[in-house]
Design a protein around this motif. Structure first.
Motif, PDB file in Angstrom:
ATOM      1  N   TYR A 249      18.713  -2.406  23.152  1.00 51.96           N
ATOM      2  CA  TYR A 249      17.676  -1.832  24.011  1.00 51.96           C
ATOM      3  C   TYR A 249      16.476  -1.297  23.237  1.00 51.96           C
ATOM      4  O   TYR A 249      15.363  -1.202  23.771  1.00 51.96           O
ATOM      5  N   ARG A 250      16.649  -0.936  21.982  1.00 50.49           N
ATOM      6  CA  ARG A 250      15.536  -0.390  21.190  1.00 50.49           C
ATOM      7  C   ARG A 250      14.584  -1.493  20.695  1.00 50.49           C
ATOM      8  O   ARG A 250      13.499  -1.197  20.216  1.00 50.49           O
ATOM      9  N   HIS A 251      15.010  -2.747  20.792  1.00 50.99           N
ATOM     10  CA  HIS A 251      14.212  -3.857  20.271  1.00 50.99           C
ATOM     11  C   HIS A 251      13.388  -4.512  21.386  1.00 50.99           C
ATOM     12  O   HIS A 251      13.748  -4.443  22.561  1.00 50.99           O
ATOM     13  N   PRO A 252      12.301  -5.180  21.029  1.00 55.80           N
ATOM     14  CA  PRO A 252      11.507  -5.887  22.042  1.00 55.80           C
ATOM     15  C   PRO A 252      12.264  -7.081  22.606  1.00 55.80           C
ATOM     16  O   PRO A 252      13.142  -7.640  21.945  1.00 55.80           O
ATOM     17  N   VAL A 253      11.926  -7.468  23.831  1.00 53.78           N
ATOM     18  CA  VAL A 253      12.542  -8.621  24.489  1.00 53.78           C
ATOM     19  C   VAL A 253      11.443  -9.595  24.886  1.00 53.78           C
ATOM     20  O   VAL A 253      10.431  -9.189  25.472  1.00 53.78           O
ATOM     21  N   ASP A 254      11.634 -10.861  24.555  1.00 54.44           N
ATOM     22  CA  ASP A 254      10.654 -11.879  24.930  1.00 54.44           C
ATOM     23  C   ASP A 254      11.237 -12.759  26.028  1.00 54.44           C
ATOM     24  O   ASP A 254      12.332 -13.316  25.879  1.00 54.44           O
ATOM     25  N   TYR A 255      10.513 -12.880  27.121  1.00 53.48           N
ATOM     26  CA  TYR A 255      10.965 -13.660  28.272  1.00 53.48           C
ATOM     27  C   TYR A 255      10.369 -15.063  28.212  1.00 53.48           C
ATOM     28  O   TYR A 255       9.162 -15.232  28.107  1.00 53.48           O
ATOM     29  N   THR A 256      11.242 -16.077  28.260  1.00 50.09           N
ATOM     30  CA  THR A 256      10.804 -17.467  28.383  1.00 50.09           C
ATOM     31  C   THR A 256      11.786 -18.189  29.297  1.00 50.09           C
ATOM     32  O   THR A 256      12.941 -17.778  29.449  1.00 50.09           O
ATOM     33  N   ASP A 257      11.348 -19.278  29.901  1.00 52.34           N
ATOM     34  CA  ASP A 257      12.240 -20.071  30.751  1.00 52.34           C
ATOM     35  C   ASP A 257      13.386 -20.656  29.943  1.00 52.34           C
ATOM     36  O   ASP A 257      14.503 -20.810  30.445  1.00 52.34           O
ATOM     37  N   GLU A 258      13.103 -20.990  28.671  1.00 58.75           N
ATOM     38  CA  GLU A 258      14.155 -21.552  27.814  1.00 58.75           C
ATOM     39  C   GLU A 258      15.274 -20.536  27.593  1.00 58.75           C
ATOM     40  O   GLU A 258      16.467 -20.889  27.634  1.00 58.75           O
ATOM     41  N   LYS A 259      14.896 -19.272  27.381  1.00 57.78           N
ATOM     42  CA  LYS A 259      15.914 -18.236  27.168  1.00 57.78           C
ATOM     43  C   LYS A 259      16.706 -17.978  28.441  1.00 57.78           C
ATOM     44  O   LYS A 259      17.911 -17.724  28.384  1.00 57.78           O
ATOM     45  N   ILE A 260      16.031 -18.029  29.581  1.00 58.06           N
ATOM     46  CA  ILE A 260      16.754 -17.856  30.841  1.00 58.06           C
ATOM     47  C   ILE A 260      17.746 -19.001  31.025  1.00 58.06           C
ATOM     48  O   ILE A 260      18.854 -18.810  31.542  1.00 58.06           O
ATOM     49  N   GLY A 261      17.370 -20.197  30.582  1.00 54.99           N
ATOM     50  CA  GLY A 261      18.295 -21.333  30.627  1.00 54.99           C
ATOM     51  C   GLY A 261      19.537 -21.070  29.801  1.00 54.99           C
ATOM     52  O   GLY A 261      20.662 -21.433  30.202  1.00 54.99           O
TER      53      GLY A 261
END
Length: 414
Positions: A249-261
């Motif tokens: 939770y302390r780290h940044p999160v990057d949202y992409t469609d590939e990661k959701i896959g």
């Protein structure tokens, strides 16, 4: 508060009205402005509640509103003035950071270096550029409340100290927030709370920020995704939960469609396992055993240790998949999988994740078993073209077939 007021002014076109009237800055339309401020605040609060409900996140026990705490904020500010930690200046009240104990300790900054980038804006009567507002003198037409220093409204920071101390006490365990709030917001909360003789928070939990394809999420850039948008596209909120759970939770999160896959694949692995366990236990007529398998208990212990280690969710999730792997290897051991099922669902529930099966033909509106039997007969005759046609037909309906040593089994696509 400033942004809400600005939005309310634009929304109700009060600025244009004021220009025509030629009177006060807001054309004497304060009551309309207050109504618009309330309307905008309520709109976004309702939207937030709706989004959390979609994700299955429960409401907190208390949701204090700043406007309901004005008298207690005024009293809080009065204590700071009496203790010599704050001062009144032309209807504004500022906290004197030179009277704070160890100011900068949360953000690991030294006041002398902070001042290099600090400025005193026109109209401010601060003693020091780093002094922050506890009470702001109201401009004509703005929403305001009475105080010993004249009509005005509270500063951003004092709201949190007044509300948290009232509900949780002068000292409480955990204070959360985004990493961007460490300075100045949380630093100022500590200064004013300790300045009033309160201990405040024991632990600080700051979460990393969200980016979309490695860019800051912003409406102006058009690269934002709402919860509603996500559910409309992916249907299952667990994919989004898994995206966050895979990063501390302390780290940044990057949202992409590939990661959701990838998250969809993770959920599917667990869903397949749950379906296999269900079939095995159903065939054996077995119920959950009261006896604890040492391998399962050990994984549960490691999961708890990970969560006790600053909420190490990625490590906790890894132990869930370790349990899934061991269960897969022992899928024919009915006694083992009966216990593993209970442990698996228990650990997933900690993260608010659910595994559900739809195995009945009525749920799907088609006789899956008949088609599976037809496909089996076609394969037996060597008519693989017909078998593939049936498989493709089922996949179009969201049915995935899996050929095993015990025959063909099916599941609904997650």
């Amino acid at each position: 508060d400033d942004k809400i007021i600005e939005k309310a002014i634009r929304s109700s076109k009060l600025e244009a009205s004021a220009t025509k009237i030629g009177g006060s800055a807001y054309g004497g339309e304060s009551s309309k402005l207050e109504e618009k401020v309330e309307e905008i605040s309520r709109k976004y609060l309702d939207a937030y509640h709706e989004a959390m409900a979609i994700l299955g996140i429960a409401r907190p026990d208390k949701e204090p509103k700043a406007t309901e705490y004005i008298p207690k904020m005024v009293k809080f500010i009065g204590v700071l003035i009496k203790k010599g930690r704050a001062y009144e200046a032309g209807g504004d009240v500022y906290f004197d950071i030179n009277k704070a104990d160890n100011y900068g300790k949360l953000s690991n900054q030294v006041p002398g270096k902070m001042e290099a980038g600090a400025r005193i804006s026109p109209g401010e009567n601060k003693k020091d550029p780093l002094d922050f507002a506890l009470w702001k003198k109201a401009k004509t037409g703005e929403p305001s409340w009475p105080s010993p220093w004249g009509a005005g409204r509270p500063g951003w920071h004092i709201e949190c100290s007044a509300m948290s101390s009232d509900i949780l006490g002068d000292e409480f365990d955990i204070h959360g927030g985004g990493i961007d709030l460490i300075f100045p917001h949380h630093e100022n909360e500590i200064a004013q709370s300790e300045g009033a003789g309160k201990k405040f928070a024991k632990y600080w939990v700051h979460n990393g920020l969200l980016t979309i394809k490695n860019e800051k999420m912003a409406k102006s850039a058009g690269n934002f995704v709402t919860i509603k948008d996500f559910i409309a596209g992916y249907k299952d909120p667990d994919y989004l939960k898994l995206l966050f759970l895979n990063t501390h939770y302390r780290h940044p999160v990057d949202y992409t469609d590939e990661k959701i896959g990838e998250m969809k694949s993770q959920k599917e692995r667990l869903q397949i396992l749950a379906a296999q366990i269900g079939r095995k236990l159903s065939a054996a007529g077995c119920r959950l055993s009261g006896k604890g398998d040492k391998r399962i208990e050990k994984i549960k212990e490691k999961f708890i240790d990970a969560m006790d280690d600053d909420f190490n969710m990625p490590q906790g999730l890894a132990y869930i998949f370790e349990l899934a792997l061991i269960t897969n290897k022992n899928i024919d051991d009915v006694e083992f999988i009966s216990q593993a099922k209970g442990a698996l669902f228990e650990l997933l529930a900690v993260f608010g994740l659910e595994l559900c099966q739809k195995t009945g033909a009525k749920d799907l509106g088609m006789d899956v078993k008949v088609l599976i039997n037809k496909r089996a007969e076609a394969r037996k005759k060597g008519d693989f073209k017909e078998a593939d046609t049936i498989r493709i037909e089922l996949e179009a309906q969201g049915i995935i077939l899996e050929d095993t040593k015990d025959g063909t089994i099916w599941r609904q696509r997650v």
